[in-house]
Design a protein around this motif. Structure first.
Motif, short mmCIF file in Angstrom:
data_model
loop_
_atom_site.label_atom_id
_atom_site.label_comp_id
_atom_site.label_asym_id
_atom_site.label_seq_id
_atom_site.Cartn_x
_atom_site.Cartn_y
_atom_site.Cartn_z
N PRO A 1 0.83 -1.21 0.00
CA PRO A 1 0.00 0.00 0.00
C PRO A 1 0.86 1.26 0.00
CG PRO A 1 -0.09 -1.11 2.14
CD PRO A 1 0.62 -2.04 1.20
N VAL A 2 0.42 2.25 -0.78
CA VAL A 2 1.11 3.54 -0.88
C VAL A 2 0.27 4.56 -0.12
CG1 VAL A 2 2.02 5.32 -2.42
CG2 VAL A 2 2.07 2.91 -3.11
N ILE A 3 0.82 5.13 0.93
CA ILE A 3 0.09 6.04 1.80
C ILE A 3 0.93 7.29 2.07
CG2 ILE A 3 -1.25 4.18 2.85
CD1 ILE A 3 0.62 4.30 5.26
N GLY A 4 0.36 8.23 2.84
CA GLY A 4 1.08 9.45 3.19
C GLY A 4 1.07 9.68 4.69
N ASP A 5 1.65 10.78 5.10
CA ASP A 5 1.74 11.07 6.54
C ASP A 5 0.37 11.28 7.17
OD1 ASP A 5 1.52 13.55 5.12
OD2 ASP A 5 2.31 14.63 6.84
N VAL A 6 -0.59 11.81 6.40
CA VAL A 6 -1.92 12.03 6.96
C VAL A 6 -2.60 10.69 7.25
CG1 VAL A 6 -4.18 13.09 6.58
CG2 VAL A 6 -2.12 14.25 5.78
N GLU A 7 -2.33 9.68 6.41
CA GLU A 7 -2.88 8.36 6.68
C GLU A 7 -2.26 7.73 7.92
OE1 GLU A 7 -5.04 4.79 6.42
OE2 GLU A 7 -5.40 6.82 5.66
N LEU A 8 -0.97 7.94 8.14
CA LEU A 8 -0.35 7.48 9.38
C LEU A 8 -1.03 8.13 10.58
CD1 LEU A 8 3.46 7.62 8.48
CD2 LEU A 8 2.01 5.59 8.60
N PHE A 9 -1.26 9.42 10.48
CA PHE A 9 -1.95 10.18 11.53
C PHE A 9 -3.35 9.60 11.77
CE2 PHE A 9 -5.10 13.56 12.20
CZ PHE A 9 -4.66 14.12 13.38
N ALA A 10 -4.09 9.35 10.69
CA ALA A 10 -5.45 8.84 10.81
C ALA A 10 -5.47 7.48 11.51
CB ALA A 10 -6.09 8.73 9.42
#
Length: 479
Positions: free
Chosen positions: A95-104
């Motif tokens: 999966p390709v995610i971003g820092d906002v997804e880590l936060f979520a």
């Protein structure tokens, strides 16, 4: 910064080691993940080393046992310019995610009764002002507010969650492309006009990225949608039909049977079916123009979603000090006022500045966006004279020829000095606005640096003997 524990004991690749990438890598490391951080640029890798990270070349890394690839939002994740790390991740089904997804994911791991609330804001224009305005309203009313995302501080560098906290997040389409599980108590979609199409390819794909801000909302959450453009109106209609959340339309130019709207300078609340004028925005001096009326309507609705009273909200609206680089008044010499609107990086944003004043001297140019300034033709009669800067000078000169008096100045230093000299000749009230309608990258690293340089030029005019004149700035500032 707070630890990201949802990947504890797993390998996580992080690509792009600027502000958000380094914060993500450090948060993952603090949470017990094995971090493989990389950047194609030597400067990014050096910045990571300075923060105690050891860069690992992802081009030679086997992605088979990687749990996730955390991408910098500025790196293309689809289309013909898709980054090689994304291709590797897709092939390995990572999966390709971003820092906002880590936060979520961190927030979602907290029991709902103790979970902080999120207010999320997106749109082509106005999202930074709206984000700052919402944060100001909430903090003015004693709330524990953490503001970040695409404005100021990256989400993982904000203070750790606590039950009563409210995260107010500006989210770009690039960031939303990398989000899966974020839930916002109040999600704001201000407007949608063509922008970033070199990344998204089509308006439909751009619109789809923006719509992701409403994913995961439930029946008690608020979806606040600007309906002054066709895309927003269609989105509002679509979500009303779904009946999965509370949908609140907002407008800066039309009366609404339901929602929040501005008619002239008056802000009207019609959230419960009874229309009530709540504030005269003419008293909110940091919110000039109809675009700011839309921002105020959105902020008002978001604050109502969190339970604040109309009186508490409107008092804070009036005291809002404004947002740096967004139609920010930065100085006055006699009857001549200077405004820094460096954040206007496209024509639609610049249109808001041109519409806010009946007459102005316009400093415009930089690295042009698709379409240039052709769409601003209906507002050309607001411009006394244009002062052209940057790469776009020749192109913009052709657009303005025969419509507006203009001068090709090259740099902000020259443009500011020439605009001031011309304004002095009139012996009347004048407004000089830097509203570039362009990206800054031909002369500056970002719009903030461009705005600060303009402010320094104005300060040099106000205090010519203090050594801070534009001519005294280091040459590197305009390189």
């Amino acid at each position: 910064m707070f630890p990201v524990t949802t990947f504890k004991g797993q390998k996580v690749a992080v690509f792009g080691l600027a502000r958000t990438g380094i914060a993500a890598a450090l948060a993952l490391k603090a949470g017990g993940a094995q971090v493989l951080a990389w950047d194609d640029g030597e400067a990014g890798r050096a910045a990571a080393i300075a923060q105690g990270l050891i860069p690992i070349d992802l081009s030679t890394t086997d992605f088979a046992d990687i749990a996730a690839l955390v991408m910098s939002p500025g790196v293309p994740i689809y289309g013909p310019k898709q980054h090689w790390t994304v291709t590797k991740a897709n092939e390995a089904k990572v999966p390709v995610i971003g820092d906002v997804e880590l936060f979520a994911r961190e927030l979602n791991a907290i029991p709902e009764s103790h979970r902080p609330m999120v207010v999320a804001i997106t749109g082509t224009n106005g999202k930074s002002t709206t984000t700052a305005l919402i944060a100001h309203i909430l903090s003015s009313n004693g709330k524990d507010v953490r503001m970040g995302g695409n404005i100021g501080t990256g989400v993982l560098a904000l203070d750790p969650p606590r039950p009563e906290a409210i995260y107010v997040l500006e989210l770009s389409s690039y960031q939303l492309d990398l989000v899966e599980s974020l839930r916002a108590k109040a999600a704001v979609h201000l407007n949608l006009t063509p922008d970033h199409l070199e990344r998204h390819g089509t308006m439909e794909r751009y619109a789809a990225a923006k719509r992701r801000i409403f994913n995961n909302q439930v029946a008690t959450d608020w979806a606040i949608v600007g309906v002054d453009d066709d895309w927003g109106m269609a989105l509002c209609t679509r979500m009303n039909a779904g009946a999965q959340r509370i949908v609140v339309p907002i407008s800066a130019c039309q009366a609404l049977g339901k929602g929040v709207c501005a008619l002239g300078s008056m802000l009207w609340d019609n959230l419960d079916g009874r229309s009530q004028m709540v504030v005269d925005l003419a008293h909110a001096h940091a919110l000039p123009g109809s675009h700011n009326a839309q921002n105020a309507a959105a902020a008002y609705a978001a604050a109502r979603a969190l339970g604040l009273s109309a009186q508490a909200i409107t008092k804070a609206l009036i005291s809002f000090p404004g947002l740096e680089h967004r139609l920010q008044e930065i100085g006055q010499i006699g009857p001549i006022r200077f405004y820094n609107d460096s954040k206007a990086t496209n024509a639609d944003a610049a249109a808001q500045a041109l519409a806010a004043f009946p007459k102005l001297r316009w400093i415009v140019g930089g690295q042009a966006k698709l379409g240039g300034i052709d769409s601003l033709a209906p507002l050309f009669d607001h411009v006394t004279k244009a002062y052209l800067i940057g790469e776009a000078s020749e192109t913009f000169a052709k657009t303005l020829e025969g419509h507006i008096e203009f001068e090709q100045c090259g740099t902000i230093d020259v443009a500011t000095a020439r605009a001031y000299a011309d304004a002095q000749q009139t012996m009347s009230e004048e407004v000089i606005v830097l509203s570039p309608a362009c990206a800054s990258f031909d002369q500056f690293p970002d719009f903030e640096a461009r705005g600060r340089h303009f402010a320094a030029c104005v300060k040099g005019l106000i205090n010519p003997d203090d050594g801070l004149s534009a001519q005294a700035l280091p040459a590197a500032e305009t390189a």
